[in-house]
Each structure stands twice: as structure tokens, then as C-alpha cells.
Scaffold this active site. Structure first.
Site, PDB file in Angstrom:
ATOM      1  N   TYR A 199      -2.075   5.707  -4.326  1.00 62.97           N
ATOM      2  CA  TYR A 199      -3.082   6.756  -4.264  1.00 62.97           C
ATOM      3  C   TYR A 199      -2.462   7.973  -4.911  1.00 62.97           C
ATOM      4  O   TYR A 199      -1.269   8.239  -4.727  1.00 62.97           O
ATOM      5  CB  TYR A 199      -3.439   7.073  -2.806  1.00 62.97           C
ATOM      6  CG  TYR A 199      -4.407   6.098  -2.186  1.00 62.97           C
ATOM      7  CD1 TYR A 199      -5.687   5.952  -2.702  1.00 62.97           C
ATOM      8  CD2 TYR A 199      -4.052   5.333  -1.080  1.00 62.97           C
ATOM      9  CE1 TYR A 199      -6.591   5.059  -2.127  1.00 62.97           C
ATOM     10  CE2 TYR A 199      -4.953   4.437  -0.503  1.00 62.97           C
ATOM     11  CZ  TYR A 199      -6.211   4.315  -1.034  1.00 62.97           C
ATOM     12  OH  TYR A 199      -7.098   3.437  -0.476  1.00 62.97           O
TER      13      TYR A 199
ATOM     14  N   HIS B 174     -13.054  -2.425  -2.817  1.00 60.75           N
ATOM     15  CA  HIS B 174     -12.248  -1.962  -1.692  1.00 60.75           C
ATOM     16  C   HIS B 174     -12.657  -2.690  -0.404  1.00 60.75           C
ATOM     17  O   HIS B 174     -12.665  -2.117   0.681  1.00 60.75           O
ATOM     18  CB  HIS B 174     -12.422  -0.443  -1.544  1.00 60.75           C
ATOM     19  CG  HIS B 174     -11.191   0.299  -1.090  1.00 60.75           C
ATOM     20  ND1 HIS B 174     -10.508   1.173  -1.893  1.00 60.75           N
ATOM     21  CD2 HIS B 174     -10.545   0.320   0.091  1.00 60.75           C
ATOM     22  CE1 HIS B 174      -9.500   1.698  -1.222  1.00 60.75           C
ATOM     23  NE2 HIS B 174      -9.492   1.191  -0.011  1.00 60.75           N
TER      24      HIS B 174
ATOM     25  N   LYS C  51      -7.311  -0.518  -9.935  1.00 62.79           N
ATOM     26  CA  LYS C  51      -7.992  -1.315  -8.910  1.00 62.79           C
ATOM     27  C   LYS C  51      -9.253  -0.591  -8.456  1.00 62.79           C
ATOM     28  O   LYS C  51      -9.179   0.559  -8.012  1.00 62.79           O
ATOM     29  CB  LYS C  51      -7.055  -1.514  -7.711  1.00 62.79           C
ATOM     30  CG  LYS C  51      -7.723  -2.085  -6.469  1.00 62.79           C
ATOM     31  CD  LYS C  51      -6.688  -2.359  -5.392  1.00 62.79           C
ATOM     32  CE  LYS C  51      -7.298  -2.894  -4.118  1.00 62.79           C
ATOM     33  NZ  LYS C  51      -7.938  -1.877  -3.294  1.00 62.79           N
TER      34      LYS C  51
ATOM     35  N   THR D 288      -5.313   2.887  -7.441  1.00 63.53           N
ATOM     36  CA  THR D 288      -6.647   2.707  -6.858  1.00 63.53           C
ATOM     37  C   THR D 288      -7.571   3.790  -7.401  1.00 63.53           C
ATOM     38  O   THR D 288      -7.295   4.986  -7.259  1.00 63.53           O
ATOM     39  CB  THR D 288      -6.548   2.770  -5.322  1.00 63.53           C
ATOM     40  OG1 THR D 288      -5.732   1.670  -4.904  1.00 63.53           O
ATOM     41  CG2 THR D 288      -7.916   2.650  -4.659  1.00 63.53           C
TER      42      THR D 288
ATOM     43  N   SER E 280       0.817  -1.211   0.000  1.00 62.70           N
ATOM     44  CA  SER E 280       0.000   0.000   0.000  1.00 62.70           C
ATOM     45  C   SER E 280       0.853   1.265   0.000  1.00 62.70           C
ATOM     46  O   SER E 280       1.969   1.275   0.541  1.00 62.70           O
ATOM     47  CB  SER E 280      -0.888   0.001   1.258  1.00 62.70           C
ATOM     48  OG  SER E 280      -1.451   1.275   1.483  1.00 62.70           O
TER      49      SER E 280
HETATM   50  C1  FMN Z   1      -7.373  -2.409   6.750  1.00 66.59           C
HETATM   51  C2  FMN Z   1      -7.473  -2.251   5.266  1.00 66.59           C
HETATM   52  C3  FMN Z   1      -6.670  -1.308   4.634  1.00 66.59           C
HETATM   53  C4  FMN Z   1      -6.754  -1.152   3.258  1.00 66.59           C
HETATM   54  N1  FMN Z   1      -5.920  -0.252   2.660  1.00 66.59           N
HETATM   55  C5  FMN Z   1      -5.947  -0.131   1.310  1.00 66.59           C
HETATM   56  C6  FMN Z   1      -5.035   0.732   0.659  1.00 66.59           C
HETATM   57  O1  FMN Z   1      -4.189   1.362   1.283  1.00 66.59           O
HETATM   58  N2  FMN Z   1      -5.134   0.843  -0.682  1.00 66.59           N
HETATM   59  C7  FMN Z   1      -6.054   0.144  -1.424  1.00 66.59           C
HETATM   60  O2  FMN Z   1      -6.115   0.281  -2.643  1.00 66.59           O
HETATM   61  N3  FMN Z   1      -6.897  -0.719  -0.830  1.00 66.59           N
HETATM   62  C8  FMN Z   1      -6.873  -0.872   0.510  1.00 66.59           C
HETATM   63  N4  FMN Z   1      -7.714  -1.761   1.111  1.00 66.59           N
HETATM   64  C9  FMN Z   1      -8.616  -2.594   0.287  1.00 66.59           C
HETATM   65  C10 FMN Z   1      -7.950  -3.931  -0.101  1.00 66.59           C
HETATM   66  O3  FMN Z   1      -6.919  -3.732  -1.031  1.00 66.59           O
HETATM   67  C11 FMN Z   1      -8.929  -4.915  -0.748  1.00 66.59           C
HETATM   68  O4  FMN Z   1      -9.613  -4.281  -1.807  1.00 66.59           O
HETATM   69  C12 FMN Z   1      -9.938  -5.532   0.202  1.00 66.59           C
HETATM   70  O5  FMN Z   1      -9.501  -5.555   1.530  1.00 66.59           O
HETATM   71  C13 FMN Z   1     -10.218  -6.944  -0.277  1.00 66.59           C
HETATM   72  O6  FMN Z   1     -11.242  -7.505   0.407  1.00 66.59           O
HETATM   73  P1  FMN Z   1     -11.085  -8.580   1.627  1.00 66.59           P
HETATM   74  O7  FMN Z   1     -10.527  -7.830   2.765  1.00 66.59           O
HETATM   75  O8  FMN Z   1     -12.505  -8.985   1.805  1.00 66.59           O
HETATM   76  O9  FMN Z   1     -10.231  -9.731   1.172  1.00 66.59           O
HETATM   77  C14 FMN Z   1      -7.661  -1.926   2.489  1.00 66.59           C
HETATM   78  C15 FMN Z   1      -8.446  -2.887   3.137  1.00 66.59           C
HETATM   79  C16 FMN Z   1      -8.356  -3.060   4.505  1.00 66.59           C
HETATM   80  C17 FMN Z   1      -9.207  -4.108   5.156  1.00 66.59           C
HETATM   81  C1  7N5 Z   2      -5.539   6.824   4.279  1.00 68.66           C
HETATM   82  C2  7N5 Z   2      -5.519   5.327   4.468  1.00 68.66           C
HETATM   83  C3  7N5 Z   2      -6.412   4.667   3.485  1.00 68.66           C
HETATM   84  C4  7N5 Z   2      -6.325   3.193   3.569  1.00 68.66           C
HETATM   85  C5  7N5 Z   2      -7.416   2.514   2.832  1.00 68.66           C
HETATM   86  O1  7N5 Z   2      -7.474   2.528   1.635  1.00 68.66           O
HETATM   87  C6  7N5 Z   2      -8.423   1.832   3.566  1.00 68.66           C
HETATM   88  O2  7N5 Z   2      -8.407   1.931   4.784  1.00 68.66           O
HETATM   89  O3  7N5 Z   2      -9.280   1.224   2.940  1.00 68.66           O
END
Ligand code: FMN
Ligand code: 7N5
Length: 355
Positions: free
Chosen positions: A132, A249, A225, A158, A108
Site C-alpha cells: 500500500y 479485492h 493488483k 494494490t 501483505s
Molecule cells: C482478511 C483479508 C485481508 C486482506 N488484506 C489485503 C491486503 O492487505 N492487501 C491487499 O492487496 N489485499 C488484501 N486482501 C484481498 C486479497 O488479496 C484478495 O484480493 C482476495 O481475498 C481474494 O479473494 P478470495 O478471498 O475470494 O480468494 C485481503 C483479503 C482478506 C479476506
Molecule cells: C488496513 C488493512 C487493510 C487490509 C485490507 O486490504 C483488507 O482488509 O482488505
């Protein structure tokens, strides 16, 4: 003696026991009423697999090729901010565990560990960087240059976050990061509230011109994404992306969008092999990966379960989660008569009532 964790659900329970409530809520929560969050997992409960019998498929070949690189299985780690919230080793543990199994990680923008040490830990396994786009593009450009120098192999832009979703658990908890949890690959400060930081710093006016802009600053492959419809997938192909990740997401952006497994078939049909199609959201079992591939994905990314493994046991915990997924995938392939990923065709799956 504690029973060994046999499923990803076991790891989820172990993680919950160890984590403080606000951090747990930040990891687990979704936007709004969390309908989309729940739908992601539930969509897999409608899948019925149709085995072919007496077609020996013991020791099935799970390897796949994505962007010219061989993965040990069509399974990767989705980008998630701040693995250091789950375990002090953070992304270092995640990358070590995945790389040891020949699986890729997408790091990330808000990773808690430096991309140079992560690239070293990847030891040759694919490492991608999630992007991002900041209002100040020079911040994004510096991040890309740093990751590229370190050895990142692809960029994942993203596209579903012009603003961060309304995550009510975080609002109610007034969620703040502890002071020692900071993004290791970004300069500056003001990170303590992810929602406030995102609102202030991320570019809400991002459009498709971001793809040619990325091309002008890097030679790395670019994936997008957060695509959920066929028209957007076609726009992405027209923009010349190297891959599409079907994602909502993890239900954290707009509550009310479909489960990713439901969105996948129309996107795969529109893209028609023009570029790889990956998916994330709700993948909790090896056989879920099989369902994704049958419905048109080239690979599936796993999010929260990796954080559960990390919280439960650092590198070993992530390794445990990935081993379960790999073993379950092999099990499902053997028992459906699927010798290699080329055998996974749409006819492998029918839809039924949720279990
Ligand atoms: C705690 C957390 C932080 C995340 N941070 C990001 C991120 O920084 N950038 C991003 O594109 N997606 C982020 N996501 C989304 C994940 O990339 C992904 O789309 C999603 O968690 C997939 O689903 P799942 O958790 O059901 O497997 C985040 C998800 C979680 C749970
Ligand atoms: C500024 C942090 C964003 C992280 C993210 O994408 C998420 O928590 O889903």
C-alpha cells in the site's frame, strides 16, 4: 472422531467454529451488500469443462514459470493482512506450508510477522511483498528496502484502494484489532481500526506515476493488483508493469464491480501476453484454477481459504488447504486430458447456468 476435511468448504466450517464473530466477519465480509463478494464464487459455478477423452494425462505436469521462477502449480497465496488474527504463528505458518509445496506467497503490507523471518521460512520459494502506498512515501520506501534486503522477489502494488471499501459488517461490529495484533513491518501506532488507519495513512491521490516512482526506488519487478478492465490493463502495460493481478479485492472494495472471472477474458485479450496476468477472487476448487487458465490467466491466487486453513490448524491447516487444491487440480487435469498447462486452451471452458 472428526471427519477429515476434504474440501475447502470443510476448512471454512472448521474455521468458523473456532473464530470469534467480529474476526470472522472481518475475514469473510465484503463491501456494501456483498453482491460482488458472492459473484466471485458464483462465476465459477457457471463454468462447464469440456474434456478430451482418450488422451492420457495421468500425473499431469502442473508446473508453471512466472517472472523467471518455477512454481509447483499455478497457485499462490493472495496478500491478506494480519494472518496472526487467525493463528498466533500467522504468516510464518502460511509461508512454511506454501514453500514446502513449492508455491509462492504474497505478504501483505499489514503482515503480522516480520519479513526477515518470512523470507527465511520461504527457504527459496518465491516471496512477494504487497504494497500500500502511504501518504508519507518514506514509509513505503522503508518497507520496500526492508523487504528487498530480506529477499522479497517482487512488489505487488494494490491499485484498487484509494480508500478502504465500506465493509458494513466491520462498521456494525465497530471492528478493532486486539492490541497484540500489529503490523510487524511498519513503525508507529494507531492500527487498531483498519478502516480508520487506512483512511488516515494511505495515499488517496495515488496515480500511474507510482509505477515509475517504484522503479526509481527498487529494481524488483512490479505488479499491479486490482485491475478490472481492458483499458486499465493497457495503461498498466504502458506504465511498464511486470504483471497484472485481476482482482476486486475479494469483493471488499466496491460492491457492484464484476466477478474477477468475468473480467478476466477482456483483460487477457488486451494484454496479449505482454506480461503475466494473474487473478484472485472466489477460487475454491482445483478446477477453478483450470478455468482461470483457460480464460487467459497465467496463475491464480487464493485468499480466504488460506486463512480458514490457518485458523483450523496453523501450518498443517494451510498445508491441508493447498494439498486439496493441488490434488483437485491434478484430478481435473487428468480427467480433461490436460497433460500440462500448455494444453489449457479457451476451448476447455463453456459458460452455462449456475449449478
Ligand atoms: C482478511 C483479508 C485481508 C486482506 N488484506 C489485503 C491486503 O492487505 N492487501 C491487499 O492487496 N489485499 C488484501 N486482501 C484481498 C486479497 O488479496 C484478495 O484480493 C482476495 O481475498 C481474494 O479473494 P478470495 O478471498 O475470494 O480468494 C485481503 C483479503 C482478506 C479476506
Ligand atoms: C488496513 C488493512 C487493510 C487490509 C485490507 O486490504 C483488507 O482488509 O482488505
Amino acid at each position: 472422531m472428526q471427519m477429515p476435511a476434504l474440501t475447502l468448504q470443510d476448512y471454512r466450517r472448521l474455521a468458523q467454529e473456532r473464530m470469534e464473530r467480529p474476526v470472522w466477519d472481518f475475514f469473510e465480509g465484503g463491501a456494501g451488500e456483498e453482491h460482488t463478494l458472492a459473484a466471485n464464487e458464483r462465476a465459477f459455478d457457471r463454468v462447464r469443462l469440456r474434456p478430451t477423452v482418450l488422451r492420457p494425462a495421468a500425473g499431469p505436469d502442473t508446473t508453471c514459470k512466472i517472472l523467471g521462477r518455477t512454481w509447483a502449480a499455478p497457485i499462490g497465496v493472495a496478500p491478506m493482512a494480519f494472518h496472526t488474527l487467525a493463528h498466533p504463528d500467522g504468516e510464518l505458518a502460511t509461508v512454511r506450508a506454501a514453500a514446502a509445496r513449492g508455491l509462492p506467497v504474497t505478504v501483505s503490507t499489514f503482515a503480522g510477522r516480520a519479513c526477515e523471518e518470512l523470507a527465511a521460512a520461504a527457504a527459496g520459494a518465491p516471496l512477494w511483498l504487497q504494497l500500500y502506498c502511504f501518504r508519507d512515501r518514506s514509509v513505503t520506501r522503508r518497507l520496500i528496502e526492508r523487504a528487498e534486503r530480506a529477499g522479497a522477489e517482487a512488489l505487488v502494488l494494490t491499485v484498487d484502494a484509494p480508500r478502504l471499501g465500506r465493509r458494513l459488517r466491520d462498521v456494525r461490529n465497530d471492528f478493532r484489532l486486539p492490541p497484540h495484533i500489529v503490523p510487524a513491518n511498519l513503525d508507529g501506532g494507531g492500527f487498531s481500526s483498519p478502516a480508520a488507519h487506512a483512511r488516515a495513512e494511505l495515499d488517496p491521490s495515488l496515480d500511474w506515476s507510482a509505477v515509475p516512482w517504484l522503479r526509481s526506488v527498487t529494481s524488483l519487478p512490479v505488479l499491479v493488483k486490482g485491475v478490472l478492465t481492458a483499458p486499465d490493463a493497457l495503461r498498466a502495460v504502458e506504465a511498464g508493469v511486470d504483471g497484472i493481478i485481476v482482482s476486486n479485492h475479494g469483493g471488499r472494495q466496491l460492491d457492484g464491480v464484476p466477478a474477477t472471472l468475468e473480467a478476466l477474458p477482456e483483460i487477457a485479450a488486451a494484454v496479449r501476453g505482454a506480461c503475466p496476468v494473474l487473478i484472485d477472487g472466489g477460487i475454491r476448487r482445483g478446477r477453478d484454477v483450470l478455468a482461470c487458465l483457460a480464460l487467459g490467466a497465467d496463475a491464480a491466487l487464493v485468499g480466504r481459504p488460506v486463512l480458514h486453513g490457518l485458523a483450523a490448524g496453523g501450518e498443517d491447516g494451510v498445508g491441508g488447504v493447498l494439498d486439496i487444491l493441488l490434488e483437485e487440480l491434478q484430478d481435473a487435469m487428468t480427467l480433461t486430458g490436460t497433460r500440462s498447462l500448455a494444453d489449457i486452451l479457451p476451448d476447455l471452458v463453456r459458460t452455462g447456468e449456475p449449478w
